[in-house]
Structure formats: C-alpha cells, structure tokens
Design a protein around this motif. Sequence first.
Motif, PDB file in Angstrom:
ATOM      1  N   GLY A 197     -28.143  -9.482 -15.718  1.00 22.31           N
ATOM      2  CA  GLY A 197     -27.912 -10.529 -16.705  1.00 22.31           C
ATOM      3  C   GLY A 197     -26.481 -10.558 -17.182  1.00 22.31           C
ATOM      4  O   GLY A 197     -25.890  -9.503 -17.466  1.00 22.31           O
ATOM      5  N   TYR A 200     -26.353  -9.017 -20.481  1.00 24.23           N
ATOM      6  CA  TYR A 200     -26.934  -7.676 -20.531  1.00 24.23           C
ATOM      7  C   TYR A 200     -25.820  -6.637 -20.618  1.00 24.23           C
ATOM      8  O   TYR A 200     -25.509  -5.949 -19.659  1.00 24.23           O
ATOM      9  CB  TYR A 200     -27.799  -7.451 -19.296  1.00 24.23           C
ATOM     10  CG  TYR A 200     -28.704  -6.236 -19.335  1.00 24.23           C
ATOM     11  CD1 TYR A 200     -28.865  -5.471 -20.485  1.00 24.23           C
ATOM     12  CD2 TYR A 200     -29.407  -5.859 -18.194  1.00 24.23           C
ATOM     13  CE1 TYR A 200     -29.689  -4.377 -20.509  1.00 24.23           C
ATOM     14  CE2 TYR A 200     -30.243  -4.759 -18.200  1.00 24.23           C
ATOM     15  CZ  TYR A 200     -30.382  -4.018 -19.360  1.00 24.23           C
ATOM     16  OH  TYR A 200     -31.214  -2.917 -19.371  1.00 24.23           O
ATOM     17  N   LYS A 255     -29.096 -18.956 -12.755  1.00 27.97           N
ATOM     18  CA  LYS A 255     -30.294 -18.457 -13.434  1.00 27.97           C
ATOM     19  C   LYS A 255     -30.018 -17.156 -14.194  1.00 27.97           C
ATOM     20  O   LYS A 255     -30.649 -16.886 -15.216  1.00 27.97           O
ATOM     21  CB  LYS A 255     -31.415 -18.214 -12.414  1.00 27.97           C
ATOM     22  CG  LYS A 255     -31.945 -19.488 -11.772  1.00 27.97           C
ATOM     23  CD  LYS A 255     -33.105 -19.168 -10.835  1.00 27.97           C
ATOM     24  CE  LYS A 255     -33.686 -20.436 -10.218  1.00 27.97           C
ATOM     25  NZ  LYS A 255     -34.809 -20.142  -9.296  1.00 27.97           N
ATOM     26  N   CYS A 256     -29.124 -16.343 -13.678  1.00 29.13           N
ATOM     27  CA  CYS A 256     -28.968 -14.980 -14.198  1.00 29.13           C
ATOM     28  C   CYS A 256     -27.826 -14.801 -15.182  1.00 29.13           C
ATOM     29  O   CYS A 256     -27.801 -13.812 -15.918  1.00 29.13           O
ATOM     30  CB  CYS A 256     -28.801 -14.008 -13.033  1.00 29.13           C
ATOM     31  SG  CYS A 256     -30.182 -14.061 -11.849  1.00 29.13           S
ATOM     32  N   MET A 259     -29.032 -14.385 -18.725  1.00 24.91           N
ATOM     33  CA  MET A 259     -30.109 -13.438 -18.974  1.00 24.91           C
ATOM     34  C   MET A 259     -29.619 -12.202 -19.719  1.00 24.91           C
ATOM     35  O   MET A 259     -28.534 -11.705 -19.465  1.00 24.91           O
ATOM     36  CB  MET A 259     -30.782 -13.019 -17.650  1.00 24.91           C
ATOM     37  CG  MET A 259     -31.719 -14.093 -17.115  1.00 24.91           C
ATOM     38  SD  MET A 259     -32.376 -13.837 -15.429  1.00 24.91           S
ATOM     39  CE  MET A 259     -32.621 -12.099 -15.330  1.00 24.91           C
ATOM     40  N   ASN A 262     -33.933  -7.983 -21.908  1.00 24.43           N
ATOM     41  CA  ASN A 262     -35.369  -8.254 -21.907  1.00 24.43           C
ATOM     42  C   ASN A 262     -35.768  -9.163 -20.753  1.00 24.43           C
ATOM     43  O   ASN A 262     -36.813  -8.970 -20.123  1.00 24.43           O
ATOM     44  CB  ASN A 262     -35.796  -8.887 -23.236  1.00 24.43           C
ATOM     45  CG  ASN A 262     -35.778  -7.902 -24.385  1.00 24.43           C
ATOM     46  OD1 ASN A 262     -35.724  -6.695 -24.173  1.00 24.43           O
ATOM     47  ND2 ASN A 262     -35.809  -8.403 -25.599  1.00 24.43           N
ATOM     48  N   ALA A 263     -34.929 -10.147 -20.462  1.00 24.46           N
ATOM     49  CA  ALA A 263     -35.242 -11.087 -19.385  1.00 24.46           C
ATOM     50  C   ALA A 263     -35.218 -10.401 -18.023  1.00 24.46           C
ATOM     51  O   ALA A 263     -36.036 -10.709 -17.149  1.00 24.46           O
ATOM     52  CB  ALA A 263     -34.254 -12.256 -19.399  1.00 24.46           C
ATOM     53  N   THR A 264     -34.307  -9.451 -17.830  1.00 21.51           N
ATOM     54  CA  THR A 264     -34.252  -8.762 -16.538  1.00 21.51           C
ATOM     55  C   THR A 264     -35.473  -7.867 -16.354  1.00 21.51           C
ATOM     56  O   THR A 264     -36.033  -7.788 -15.265  1.00 21.51           O
ATOM     57  CB  THR A 264     -32.964  -7.923 -16.407  1.00 21.51           C
ATOM     58  OG1 THR A 264     -32.946  -6.902 -17.385  1.00 21.51           O
ATOM     59  CG2 THR A 264     -31.735  -8.794 -16.552  1.00 21.51           C
ATOM     60  N   THR A 266     -38.386  -8.365 -17.773  1.00 18.49           N
ATOM     61  CA  THR A 266     -39.516  -9.278 -17.580  1.00 18.49           C
ATOM     62  C   THR A 266     -39.576  -9.763 -16.138  1.00 18.49           C
ATOM     63  O   THR A 266     -40.661  -9.865 -15.551  1.00 18.49           O
ATOM     64  CB  THR A 266     -39.405 -10.476 -18.536  1.00 18.49           C
ATOM     65  OG1 THR A 266     -39.452 -10.000 -19.894  1.00 18.49           O
ATOM     66  CG2 THR A 266     -40.535 -11.465 -18.315  1.00 18.49           C
ATOM     67  N   ALA A 267     -38.424 -10.065 -15.551  1.00 15.04           N
ATOM     68  CA  ALA A 267     -38.388 -10.504 -14.149  1.00 15.04           C
ATOM     69  C   ALA A 267     -38.947  -9.422 -13.239  1.00 15.04           C
ATOM     70  O   ALA A 267     -39.700  -9.700 -12.299  1.00 15.04           O
ATOM     71  CB  ALA A 267     -36.959 -10.855 -13.743  1.00 15.04           C
TER      72      ALA A 267
END
Length: 437
Positions: A197, A200, A255-256, A259, A262-264, A266-267
Amino acid sequence: MKLPARIAVPIAVLTLAACAPQTSGGASGTDDKSGTLRVWLFQEVANKPKEQVVQQAVAAFEKRNKGAKVEVEYIPVETRAQRVKAAFNDPKSAPDLIEYGNTDTAGYVKDGGLADITAEFGAWDEAKDTDPTAKSSVTVGGKVYGAPLFVGVRALYYRTDVFTSLGLSAPKTQDELISTAKKIRKARPELYGIAVGGAYTYGAMPFIWANGGELATGTGTAADPYKSAIGSEAARKGIASYTSLFGDDNCPAAKCAQMGGNATVTAFASGKAAMAIGGDFSHAAVEAGTVKGKYAVVPLPGTTPGSIAPAFAGGNNIGVLKSTSHRTLAVDLMKSLTGKETQGRLFDAMGFLPTYTDVRQQAAGREPFVKPFIDSLGAGAKFVPASAGWGQIDAGLVLPTLFQEVVSGRKDVATASGDAARKMDEAFTAAGTPATG
C-alpha cells in the motif's frame, strides 16, 4: 532497540529537555490516597475480551487500595487526539491515566500532559524484564513517561497453497521477495503477488532500514535534535525497492497506491494476495478469512540471505497524567493494568504481544504463531524519531505522499524523497524540544 549511534539515537538517550521526576503529588499539588480514579482506554473492534481483562486488573487494584474506586471509559482511537488534547488543557475534566499509542509519547511529553514516573518505574521489580524496545517507547530525554502495555511487530504472511502449487519457497532476501511476487502475479494474474500500500508507512519502513537508510538522524543539539535522512542514498535505495512492487506485474498502482495496512491484510485474508506484510495483531483477521489453514508466517527478509529486515516496533502504553490528584494510586493502577499477569491475559484474550521478555516466551509456548514476530523483535526492531514533530509528519501524510508520488510517476525517487525530507525538517524544527519543566 539496538541502533547504531552514528545513524540514529535511541529514545532513552535523547537530549530532549524534561522535568525532574516527581515522586509524590501531581500538578494539582495533592496526592489523595482515596477516591475515584478515571481511566481512558482504547476501544477495540471486539472490546469485550479486553474489558474482562481490565476488570480483573481493576478488581485487584481496588482490593489492595481500600477506599479507591476506578472508572474506565473506552474511547475511539480515531478521536483520541482531540480528547487527549482537551484533557491536557482542562485538568479538572482530565482522567488520571490514559492509554496512548507509542508514537504519541514525544508529543504528549512536549505538551506537558504526562507525568515523569522514572523513579517509580525504576523501583518496580517487574519492569526489569521489559523489552528494551518497549521501554524506549515510553522514554524521552532519559525520563520515563508511562509503562508499555503491548508491542506490535510485522512479518511476512504467505500462502502455502499458492507457493506449493508453483514450486516456490519463502523468500530469503528482499530481492527474492520482489521477484517471487512478480512470478506469482505472472502465473496467477488474479492475485497480487504481495499486497502493498502506498499509504502503508509501517510496511515500507523495513525496506528503508534494511538498505541502511534511516528516517532521521540525531543532531546532538537540544534545540533541533533531528534531521531528516529520508533523502539519503541508502534510504532512496529502500524506497525504490518498496515502490518497485507497485505495477501491473504485482500490485497495480491504480488499486494499491491508496491502500493502507488494513487493506493489504484484508486482501491477503480474503484470498486476493499471495503475500502481505501483517502484524501479530493481524492473526485473528487472517484466521477468520478464506486463507485459514493455507498460510504461514516468516520474518520479513533483509537484503542478505538469512537476515531479517528491521521491523517497526509498534504498540501502546499507559501513562499517568501530570494533572492527577491521585499520583501514588495512579501509578499503582498503571502497574496493575500493565503488569505481567495482565499482559499474559491480554495476549490470551486479544493476541496482544507482551512487552516482558519472559511473559512473551511463555506466550510463544502457548501459541506458536508468535515465533516469527518474536524473532523479528529479537533481530532489532526500530522506532520513529522521538520528536513531537513526528505527529505532524504522520498526520501530514509525508511518507505516504512520497511513496504515492513515486508509484504514480509524478516524481522520481530522488525528487520525492528530497521534498519529503524538507517537510520533515520543517516539522522537526517547529517541534524543537518538549515544553516541560
């Protein structure tokens, strides 16, 4: 935390100015031995297990201290900054103790809100087993401003089913990590090789540190103790390594780039990525996902085979407010909330990694999944600069902006990191030293 003196200054030996330790009485000048103590703790996603552990610690405290009562309020993490600032400005409505993120320490000390408990911490028998990295997160200018509650560290989660089907093994270096991620994306285009991300920050830091870079260096001067190092050649190498993972051959920038951590995770947990950098605190979410039973965790590799990249030492602390009128009781309650027994229970209930080395080893014996995270801590975790300016840098999204400018192609690494360094230096200079005394 073991940091080379030439590169970075441990928080415990910073030259930031601080008050002499208080041993009795708060800013109010009183030290009542009875009455009600108010505590603010963070509200977790699933808070009931935490509440039960806290209730046990409070009951033990109230049993020891007849005439003392405790009121606990759970506050949202997202609004903590406003609540805590208001408490510092209005002592009459302030709690006696607060839970706070360890990156907030220097800022809260500068604001004059936390009590210096160096003497009490030094005399506390359990404190001798505190991990040095955790202790450094409550230390500013050689003075202690709270007790560590738990430590959080990240490692590499990877899909064992995907790796087995493609004949791959867990990467041993960061270069191998990058090439492995791109091999997976090519063979399985429906997956991110590794979910990364642009927002991130704590996932990117190990790439900077592993390449010999630093976020900032200590200047040795009290007036302006930090200078950004994000524009150095070593840091730029780490930034280039991390940002090379953004693209159609791994994790598309469209898309990334936006991010966060948390999103990474979740992926990964939902089966959309073959790898992710996640914390010990991410374990429950991954176990609840579709990859349960099909993954493993290893320390994030460094630049040489067998090495471990320095991880960010996250976590939370509990501090006594300088304004408390129950200083002695507040310190005793802090010990109940952060002591070995409570941290062991919090690990069992919430998965929070204990800050005591002996309790952590006991936890690892009960739950083997924590071993890669403990190994990462043992290899030398690092922390952010102990400057109130870090809060401004973090809130201003200086590092995410740097990564996103690079992955979008708007700026090259040298330009983006140079711009970020100037913003960081402005924040460090503005912060100066803690306004306490």
